[in-house]
Design a protein around this motif. Sequence first.
Motif, PDB file in Angstrom:
ATOM      1  N   GLU A  34       4.961 -11.259   5.103  1.00 15.64           N
ATOM      2  CA  GLU A  34       3.814 -10.519   5.637  1.00 15.64           C
ATOM      3  C   GLU A  34       4.044  -9.957   7.034  1.00 15.64           C
ATOM      4  N   LYS A  35       5.233 -10.118   7.575  1.00 14.71           N
ATOM      5  CA  LYS A  35       5.550  -9.575   8.896  1.00 14.71           C
ATOM      6  C   LYS A  35       6.195  -8.207   8.722  1.00 14.71           C
ATOM      7  N   SER A  36       5.455  -7.176   9.090  1.00 12.09           N
ATOM      8  CA  SER A  36       5.955  -5.811   8.941  1.00 12.09           C
ATOM      9  C   SER A  36       6.774  -5.354  10.140  1.00 12.09           C
ATOM     10  N   GLY A  37       6.575  -6.005  11.272  1.00 11.90           N
ATOM     11  CA  GLY A  37       7.194  -5.547  12.508  1.00 11.90           C
ATOM     12  C   GLY A  37       6.278  -4.623  13.301  1.00 11.90           C
ATOM     13  N   SER A  38       5.106  -4.328  12.735  1.00 14.87           N
ATOM     14  CA  SER A  38       4.137  -3.455  13.406  1.00 14.87           C
ATOM     15  C   SER A  38       2.773  -4.142  13.431  1.00 14.87           C
ATOM     16  N   PRO A  39       2.208  -4.371  14.619  1.00 13.27           N
ATOM     17  CA  PRO A  39       0.880  -4.998  14.674  1.00 13.27           C
ATOM     18  C   PRO A  39      -0.174  -4.200  13.901  1.00 13.27           C
ATOM     19  N   ALA A  40      -0.072  -2.871  13.922  1.00 12.00           N
ATOM     20  CA  ALA A  40      -1.059  -2.044  13.209  1.00 12.00           C
ATOM     21  C   ALA A  40      -0.959  -2.260  11.701  1.00 12.00           C
ATOM     22  N   VAL A  94     -11.891  -1.300  -1.901  1.00  9.31           N
ATOM     23  CA  VAL A  94     -11.702  -1.200  -0.450  1.00  9.31           C
ATOM     24  C   VAL A  94     -10.295  -1.680  -0.086  1.00  9.31           C
ATOM     25  N   ALA A  95      -9.857  -2.741  -0.745  1.00  2.98           N
ATOM     26  CA  ALA A  95      -8.517  -3.274  -0.487  1.00  2.98           C
ATOM     27  C   ALA A  95      -7.451  -2.229  -0.787  1.00  2.98           C
ATOM     28  N   VAL A  96      -7.624  -1.483  -1.880  1.00  4.98           N
ATOM     29  CA  VAL A  96      -6.661  -0.435  -2.238  1.00  4.98           C
ATOM     30  C   VAL A  96      -6.521   0.567  -1.093  1.00  4.98           C
ATOM     31  N   GLN A  97      -7.620   0.912  -0.455  1.00  5.69           N
ATOM     32  CA  GLN A  97      -7.561   1.877   0.648  1.00  5.69           C
ATOM     33  C   GLN A  97      -6.714   1.335   1.809  1.00  5.69           C
ATOM     34  N   HIS A  98      -6.912   0.061   2.157  1.00  6.14           N
ATOM     35  CA  HIS A  98      -6.138  -0.539   3.244  1.00  6.14           C
ATOM     36  C   HIS A  98      -4.658  -0.631   2.874  1.00  6.14           C
ATOM     37  N   PHE A  99      -4.392  -1.115   1.654  1.00  3.87           N
ATOM     38  CA  PHE A  99      -2.997  -1.264   1.242  1.00  3.87           C
ATOM     39  C   PHE A  99      -2.315   0.093   1.095  1.00  3.87           C
ATOM     40  N   SER A 100      -3.055   1.098   0.648  1.00  2.00           N
ATOM     41  CA  SER A 100      -2.482   2.445   0.547  1.00  2.00           C
ATOM     42  C   SER A 100      -2.105   2.984   1.925  1.00  2.00           C
ATOM     43  N   ALA A 101      -2.908   2.667   2.931  1.00  5.14           N
ATOM     44  CA  ALA A 101      -2.570   3.080   4.301  1.00  5.14           C
ATOM     45  C   ALA A 101      -1.283   2.394   4.754  1.00  5.14           C
ATOM     46  N   VAL A 102      -1.129   1.118   4.390  1.00  6.19           N
ATOM     47  CA  VAL A 102       0.109   0.404   4.725  1.00  6.19           C
ATOM     48  C   VAL A 102       1.297   1.085   4.044  1.00  6.19           C
ATOM     49  N   VAL A 103       1.163   1.361   2.757  1.00  4.61           N
ATOM     50  CA  VAL A 103       2.238   1.993   1.987  1.00  4.61           C
ATOM     51  C   VAL A 103       2.589   3.359   2.577  1.00  4.61           C
ATOM     52  N   ASP A 104       1.585   4.134   2.956  1.00  2.95           N
ATOM     53  CA  ASP A 104       1.820   5.468   3.512  1.00  2.95           C
ATOM     54  C   ASP A 104       2.587   5.409   4.831  1.00  2.95           C
ATOM     55  N   HIS A 105       2.252   4.438   5.674  1.00  3.74           N
ATOM     56  CA  HIS A 105       2.839   4.373   7.014  1.00  3.74           C
ATOM     57  C   HIS A 105       4.064   3.467   7.102  1.00  3.74           C
ATOM     58  N   ALA A 106       4.234   2.559   6.131  1.00  5.54           N
ATOM     59  CA  ALA A 106       5.382   1.640   6.134  1.00  5.54           C
ATOM     60  C   ALA A 106       5.914   1.512   4.708  1.00  5.54           C
ATOM     61  N   PRO A 107       6.535   2.588   4.192  1.00  2.00           N
ATOM     62  CA  PRO A 107       6.942   2.603   2.779  1.00  2.00           C
ATOM     63  C   PRO A 107       8.042   1.599   2.409  1.00  2.00           C
ATOM     64  N   GLU A 108       8.677   0.972   3.389  1.00  2.00           N
ATOM     65  CA  GLU A 108       9.709  -0.026   3.089  1.00  2.00           C
ATOM     66  C   GLU A 108       9.169  -1.454   3.201  1.00  2.00           C
ATOM     67  N   PHE A 109       7.873  -1.595   3.419  1.00  2.00           N
ATOM     68  CA  PHE A 109       7.233  -2.904   3.587  1.00  2.00           C
ATOM     69  C   PHE A 109       6.638  -3.318   2.246  1.00  2.00           C
ATOM     70  N   SER A 110       7.271  -4.276   1.596  1.00  2.00           N
ATOM     71  CA  SER A 110       6.905  -4.629   0.215  1.00  2.00           C
ATOM     72  C   SER A 110       5.494  -5.183   0.071  1.00  2.00           C
ATOM     73  N   GLU A 111       4.964  -5.819   1.105  1.00  2.00           N
ATOM     74  CA  GLU A 111       3.648  -6.454   0.965  1.00  2.00           C
ATOM     75  C   GLU A 111       2.519  -5.448   0.785  1.00  2.00           C
ATOM     76  N   GLY A 112       2.694  -4.232   1.299  1.00  2.00           N
ATOM     77  CA  GLY A 112       1.681  -3.198   1.060  1.00  2.00           C
ATOM     78  C   GLY A 112       1.572  -2.893  -0.430  1.00  2.00           C
ATOM     79  N   TYR A 113       2.711  -2.771  -1.086  1.00  2.00           N
ATOM     80  CA  TYR A 113       2.732  -2.502  -2.528  1.00  2.00           C
ATOM     81  C   TYR A 113       2.203  -3.696  -3.321  1.00  2.00           C
ATOM     82  N   PHE A 114       2.593  -4.906  -2.879  1.00  2.00           N
ATOM     83  CA  PHE A 114       2.138  -6.096  -3.607  1.00  2.00           C
ATOM     84  C   PHE A 114       0.622  -6.241  -3.507  1.00  2.00           C
ATOM     85  N   GLY A 115       0.077  -6.049  -2.317  1.00  2.00           N
ATOM     86  CA  GLY A 115      -1.374  -6.130  -2.153  1.00  2.00           C
ATOM     87  C   GLY A 115      -2.091  -5.087  -2.986  1.00  2.00           C
TER      88      GLY A 115
END
Length: 196
Positions: free
Chosen positions: A69-75, A94-115
């Motif tokens: 769960e550590k992306s390297g970015s506090p945001a 609502v969760a999909v919206q947050h996780f989609s924002a993670v995926v959009d801004h950090a596409p190599e961070f697997s937890e965004g996709y998992f969430g």
Amino acid sequence: MRYIGLMITQTHRFKCIVAALFLGVGFSLPLPVSAQDEQTPLDQLYQELLGADEDSYARIERQIIAQWEKSGSPAMDLLLRRGQEALQEGNPDVAVQHFSAVVDHAPEFSEGYFGRATSYYAMGLIGPALSDIETTLRLNPRHFEAMRGLANIMRELERVDDALELYALILELNPQSPEARQAVDTLQVELEGRAL
């Protein structure tokens, strides 16, 4: 040395099953840690998990998940937490919206996709959930939680052999997992019943 050999075997088996499950969707998994590479703290935790007993496996599991769960970015970490909270509160849309924002801004961070996969699944959207599980496992081939999610979907699709293979892979990473052990026992009984 045994750990490295196990990772190579596990990665090979995992590549085979994912290829079978996602026909027509090719992707390559990262290579396992080689003997020359230094082990990361995450690699050390996976090694500890292999030798864990019933009292310590859950603690090590939590430590591994905390590392994931550590992306390297506090945001991004904040967006991930907000998605997780929305999911826990029963708001997968609502969760999909947050996780989609993670995926959009950090596409190599697997937890965004998992969430997001977990959220899609909660909404009954199996196709998008499978797509995000695939990406999660491409980015993190040792993600035993994503494997468990995929195994659960395979059970629902009555693909018992595929589910069993996934649970076996989970147990190679996390031998003390009670969920995987119980699922293997249940599915083996189910297969024996079908054979009769």
